[in-house]
Design a protein around this motif. Sequence first.
Motif, mmCIF file in Angstrom:
data_model
loop_
_atom_site.group_PDB
_atom_site.id
_atom_site.type_symbol
_atom_site.label_atom_id
_atom_site.label_comp_id
_atom_site.label_asym_id
_atom_site.label_seq_id
_atom_site.Cartn_x
_atom_site.Cartn_y
_atom_site.Cartn_z
ATOM 1 N N GLU A 44 24.298 35.419 19.151
ATOM 2 C CA GLU A 44 25.028 35.034 17.942
ATOM 3 C C GLU A 44 25.531 36.324 17.306
ATOM 4 O O GLU A 44 24.744 37.223 17.006
ATOM 5 C CB GLU A 44 24.127 34.286 16.959
ATOM 6 C CG GLU A 44 24.849 33.906 15.677
ATOM 7 C CD GLU A 44 23.917 33.333 14.631
ATOM 8 O OE1 GLU A 44 24.165 33.584 13.437
ATOM 9 O OE2 GLU A 44 22.930 32.648 14.998
ATOM 10 N N ASP A 91 27.491 29.941 18.011
ATOM 11 C CA ASP A 91 27.754 30.107 16.580
ATOM 12 C C ASP A 91 26.476 30.186 15.755
ATOM 13 O O ASP A 91 26.413 30.914 14.775
ATOM 14 C CB ASP A 91 28.603 28.946 16.053
ATOM 15 C CG ASP A 91 30.010 28.977 16.620
ATOM 16 O OD1 ASP A 91 30.533 30.072 16.864
ATOM 17 O OD2 ASP A 91 30.577 27.891 16.821
ATOM 18 N N ASP A 92 25.462 29.390 16.117
ATOM 19 C CA ASP A 92 24.216 29.324 15.355
ATOM 20 C C ASP A 92 23.070 29.306 16.345
ATOM 21 O O ASP A 92 22.776 28.275 16.960
ATOM 22 C CB ASP A 92 24.210 28.065 14.480
ATOM 23 C CG ASP A 92 22.974 27.945 13.617
ATOM 24 O OD1 ASP A 92 21.859 28.294 14.075
ATOM 25 O OD2 ASP A 92 23.107 27.480 12.473
#
Length: 159
Positions: A147, A103-104
């Motif tokens: 990502e 996600d990050d």
Amino acid sequence: MITGIAHTAVCVPDVDAAVEWYRSVLGLTVLSPPYLVEGDAIEHDMGELVPSPVAVKAAILGFPDGGDRVLEVIEYPRAPGRPPRPDASVTDHGFTHVGLVCDDIGETRAELEGKGVRFLTRGTAEIVGLRTTWFADPHGLVFILLEKREPEKPYFAQY
């Protein structure tokens, strides 16, 4: 006809140690703990590929959401393999890396660096709608973190 990709398998010298690393460092879920397969069925399945008597120690790791996209970690206790060539490159023919979505990427990279993961690239890059960075596991297997700009789309449809 082929309807999907079931798994990616990586061969390691010690399944138990590899499973612990993938679980504790990468956060993968152990879907099937290490188990040993030997006997007629595995001999029939892999007897032409692995010296007899065939024995396979394996584990399955992935994510709690289920599905067939998993990482199979394999060891051949009676037929130890060779380590990756020290000069191996992602440009060599054959399998080169495993892609993992996060996600990050900045947060994930920092967390993995804090756990001692060896990154192969400085920082992150942006290409075709993805942010990327590359690292290796303790056995020298190469992974890429991805990502996605648009999380609802598959990674290959980001651009």
